[in-house]
Write a protein that holds these residues in place. Structure first.
Motif, short mmCIF file in Angstrom:
data_model
loop_
_atom_site.label_atom_id
_atom_site.label_comp_id
_atom_site.label_asym_id
_atom_site.label_seq_id
_atom_site.Cartn_x
_atom_site.Cartn_y
_atom_site.Cartn_z
N ASP A 360 0.84 -1.19 0.00
CA ASP A 360 0.00 0.00 0.00
C ASP A 360 0.88 1.24 0.00
O ASP A 360 1.96 1.26 0.59
CB ASP A 360 -0.90 0.02 1.25
CG ASP A 360 -1.97 -1.07 1.19
OD1 ASP A 360 -2.47 -1.33 0.07
OD2 ASP A 360 -2.28 -1.64 2.24
N LYS A 361 0.41 2.31 -0.64
CA LYS A 361 1.19 3.55 -0.74
C LYS A 361 1.49 4.15 0.63
O LYS A 361 2.54 4.76 0.83
CB LYS A 361 0.44 4.56 -1.60
CG LYS A 361 0.40 4.19 -3.07
CD LYS A 361 -0.28 5.28 -3.88
CE LYS A 361 -0.29 4.92 -5.37
NZ LYS A 361 -0.97 5.96 -6.19
N GLU A 362 0.58 4.00 1.58
CA GLU A 362 0.77 4.62 2.89
C GLU A 362 1.96 4.05 3.66
O GLU A 362 2.48 4.69 4.58
CB GLU A 362 -0.50 4.47 3.73
CG GLU A 362 -0.89 3.02 3.99
CD GLU A 362 -2.15 2.93 4.83
OE1 GLU A 362 -2.18 3.52 5.93
OE2 GLU A 362 -3.11 2.25 4.38
N TYR A 363 2.42 2.85 3.27
CA TYR A 363 3.54 2.22 4.00
C TYR A 363 4.86 2.31 3.25
O TYR A 363 5.92 1.99 3.82
CB TYR A 363 3.23 0.74 4.26
CG TYR A 363 1.98 0.52 5.07
CD1 TYR A 363 1.83 1.08 6.33
CD2 TYR A 363 0.94 -0.27 4.57
CE1 TYR A 363 0.69 0.87 7.08
CE2 TYR A 363 -0.21 -0.49 5.32
CZ TYR A 363 -0.33 0.08 6.57
OH TYR A 363 -1.46 -0.12 7.30
N GLN A 364 4.83 2.73 1.99
CA GLN A 364 6.03 2.63 1.16
C GLN A 364 7.17 3.54 1.62
O GLN A 364 8.34 3.22 1.40
CB GLN A 364 5.68 2.91 -0.30
CG GLN A 364 4.81 1.82 -0.92
CD GLN A 364 4.65 1.99 -2.42
OE1 GLN A 364 5.49 2.60 -3.08
NE2 GLN A 364 3.56 1.46 -2.97
N ASN A 365 6.85 4.67 2.26
CA ASN A 365 7.91 5.56 2.73
C ASN A 365 8.56 5.08 4.02
O ASN A 365 9.55 5.65 4.48
CB ASN A 365 7.34 6.97 2.96
CG ASN A 365 6.94 7.64 1.66
OD1 ASN A 365 7.50 7.35 0.61
ND2 ASN A 365 5.96 8.52 1.72
N LYS A 366 8.00 4.03 4.64
CA LYS A 366 8.51 3.57 5.94
C LYS A 366 9.27 2.25 5.86
O LYS A 366 9.81 1.80 6.87
CB LYS A 366 7.33 3.40 6.91
CG LYS A 366 6.50 4.65 7.11
CD LYS A 366 5.32 4.36 8.03
CE LYS A 366 4.45 5.60 8.21
NZ LYS A 366 3.29 5.31 9.10
N ILE A 367 9.30 1.63 4.68
CA ILE A 367 9.82 0.26 4.61
C ILE A 367 11.33 0.18 4.90
O ILE A 367 11.83 -0.90 5.22
CB ILE A 367 9.52 -0.38 3.24
CG1 ILE A 367 10.18 0.43 2.12
CG2 ILE A 367 8.02 -0.50 3.02
CD1 ILE A 367 10.05 -0.24 0.75
N TYR A 368 12.06 1.32 4.79
CA TYR A 368 13.50 1.29 5.08
C TYR A 368 13.79 1.62 6.54
O TYR A 368 14.96 1.66 6.94
CB TYR A 368 14.24 2.26 4.16
CG TYR A 368 14.08 1.94 2.69
CD1 TYR A 368 14.75 0.87 2.11
CD2 TYR A 368 13.24 2.71 1.89
CE1 TYR A 368 14.59 0.57 0.76
CE2 TYR A 368 13.08 2.41 0.54
CZ TYR A 368 13.76 1.34 -0.01
OH TYR A 368 13.59 1.05 -1.35
N ASP A 369 12.74 1.92 7.32
CA ASP A 369 12.94 2.19 8.74
C ASP A 369 13.23 0.89 9.48
O ASP A 369 12.60 -0.14 9.22
CB ASP A 369 11.70 2.85 9.35
CG ASP A 369 11.44 4.23 8.77
OD1 ASP A 369 12.36 4.77 8.13
OD2 ASP A 369 10.32 4.74 8.95
N LYS A 370 14.15 0.99 10.42
CA LYS A 370 14.50 -0.19 11.21
C LYS A 370 13.31 -0.65 12.05
O LYS A 370 12.60 0.18 12.63
CB LYS A 370 15.70 0.13 12.11
CG LYS A 370 16.33 -1.10 12.73
CD LYS A 370 17.65 -0.76 13.39
CE LYS A 370 17.48 0.11 14.58
NZ LYS A 370 18.72 0.25 15.38
N TYR A 371 13.08 -1.95 12.07
CA TYR A 371 12.02 -2.63 12.82
C TYR A 371 10.63 -2.48 12.19
O TYR A 371 9.68 -3.06 12.70
CB TYR A 371 11.93 -2.14 14.28
CG TYR A 371 13.21 -2.24 15.04
CD1 TYR A 371 13.99 -3.39 15.00
CD2 TYR A 371 13.66 -1.17 15.81
CE1 TYR A 371 15.18 -3.48 15.69
CE2 TYR A 371 14.86 -1.25 16.51
CZ TYR A 371 15.61 -2.41 16.44
OH TYR A 371 16.78 -2.48 17.14
N PHE A 372 10.52 -1.69 11.12
CA PHE A 372 9.17 -1.51 10.55
C PHE A 372 8.77 -2.72 9.72
O PHE A 372 9.55 -3.22 8.91
CB PHE A 372 9.12 -0.26 9.67
CG PHE A 372 7.77 -0.06 9.01
CD1 PHE A 372 6.71 0.47 9.74
CD2 PHE A 372 7.56 -0.44 7.70
CE1 PHE A 372 5.47 0.63 9.15
CE2 PHE A 372 6.33 -0.29 7.10
CZ PHE A 372 5.27 0.25 7.83
#
Length: 422
Positions: A360-372
């Motif tokens: 989903d687009k709402e999660y794509q900016n967070k996928i490189y965050d640790k533990y996400f």
């Protein structure tokens, strides 16, 4: 519910601080207004005292009825200078005498107080629209309408200098408080997010460790149970399960430790000249078992003409394996993965594409965050700690490259790695 309370607290605190800022600014303007009134009152007092002194000088009054010359101007200048010193009114001024009966208007700019300059020639205009204070001289002279004007051209500048320090200091202090408040809020939000990720990580780690440990314990019990009959094949099978699950545990612990060590700079990146095409082929060999178990398919289109880079073989191999492993995990049925290479602007481009479930687009900016990890509700059907993509991004950055992605829900995801050629 807790999130709403936090947001409400932040909103109320922000509004309160903004109200304090508005009140402080209003107070400063009110103070400026009072200072201006005091300024006007003092100027009027000086003008009144000068006029009273002129009334007391009968000889000068008679002279002014017929002509206003240098002596009269000097006398008035001396009176203004005296009363300004007396009332501690240190500001440049000029004055003007209007004598309608003689159709005469005399303007004069005396020494700027307290400076000692040579007297300048008379002037009769100020482009700055200076403050002007009038006083009738009808009692002094018989000619009705005679006026004495005290002109202060730099009134606003004087008031600003008086209020400048207070105003600037107050505004700066309030802005600093606002800035520190927002920094505190941002830090709290960040800490809260880290705490949530850490909680998720611990939950994932507990789940990931629980399965191998359960399998190891079960296999151990079966070995003890069957040891009386000594069934060699079963013992071998149970031993393989123990070794396999132990290896999973080792890899999971290694992944966590490696990520932490990389962030601290404790694991050196040993760069050598690498054939990236060979590195991709070696990576696929180590992950082929997972592909076969899921009856998947991996296609390669290694078309790059320049495929030699300088990098760390171990970490780059792990990066490719992690991308392929993600493509396998997030494929609903049989994985269909394509790896391509090509050159662009002296760079080697590597793409890993799948036809999986996408994001989903709402999660794509967070996928490189640790533990996400992308939320899946109560269903824990995808294993991992949320460290894979964070690890890959860190490794690629250490090699002077970058990673990006394109994803569409239910249509798949493509990761693109850019690395500089040798």
């Amino acid at each position: 519910m807790k999130l709403k309370r936090n947001n409400l607290f932040i909103a109320i605190s922000s509004i309160t601080l903004l109200m304090v800022l508005v009140i402080q600014v209003m107070y400063i303007f009110q103070t400026a207004k009072i200072k201006e009134e005091l300024f006007n009152e003092k100027a009027n007092i000086i003008l009144a005292r000068t006029t009273d002194a002129l009334r007391a000088d009968k000889e000068m009054c008679r002279n002014m009825e017929t002509f206003i010359g240098k002596n009269e101007i000097h006398k008035i200048d001396s009176l203004f200078t005296y009363f300004m010193k007396f009332y501690n009114f240190k500001i440049e001024y000029s004055f003007e005498i209007i004598h309608p009966g003689l159709f005469q208007s005399v303007s004069f700019l005396p020494d700027p107080f307290p400076l000692n300059h040579e007297k300048t020639s008379p002037v009769n205009f100020y482009p700055d629209q200076p403050a002007c204070y009038k006083k009738s001289l009808e009692v002094v002279a018989q000619n009705n309408g005679m006026e004495l004007k005290l002109i202060i051209p730099e009134k606003n500048k004087f008031l600003l200098e008086e209020m400048g320090t207070t105003f600037i200091t107050s505004v700066l202090l309030i802005l600093i408080v606002l800035f520190m408040f927002w920094r505190t809020v941002v830090s709290l939000i960040k800490e809260k997010r880290i705490s949530e990720h850490t909680t998720d990580f611990l939950n994932n780690m507990t789940h990931e460790f629980k399965t191998p440990l359960t399998n190891i314990a079960l296999a151990g019990k079966m070995i003890i149970k069957d040891s009386t009959n000594y069934q060699e094949n079963k013992i071998k099978q149970y031993s393989e399960i123990i070794l396999e699950e132990n290896e999973k545990l080792r890899l999971q612990v290694e992944q966590v430790l490696s990520m932490t060590a990389l962030e601290r700079g404790e694991i050196p990146v040993q760069k050598v000249k690498l054939d990236f095409h060979a590195l991709i082929k070696d990576s696929l060999k180590s992950i082929s078992i997972q592909i076969n178990n899921k009856k998947g398919n991996i296609q390669t289109a290694l078309t790059a003409e320049k495929f030699e880079i300088t990098g760390d073989k171990t970490h780059l191999t792990n990066a490719i394996c992690n991308l392929v492993d993600n493509a396998i995990k997030y494929s609903a049925e049989c994985p269909d993965i394509t790896i391509r290479t090509f050159n662009s602007n002296e760079n080697l481009i590597i793409t890993v594409a799948d036809k999986g479930i996408g994001m989903d687009k709402e999660y794509q900016n967070k996928i490189y965050d640790k533990y996400f990890r992308i939320p899946t509700g109560d269903v824990h059907n995808v294993k991992g700690f949320g460290l894979g993509l964070a690890y890959i991004k860190t490794i690629i950055a250490l090699h002077g490259g970058s990673i990006s992605h394109q994803s569409e829900k239910e249509k798949g995801t493509t990761f693109t790695i850019t690395l500089p050629n040798v």
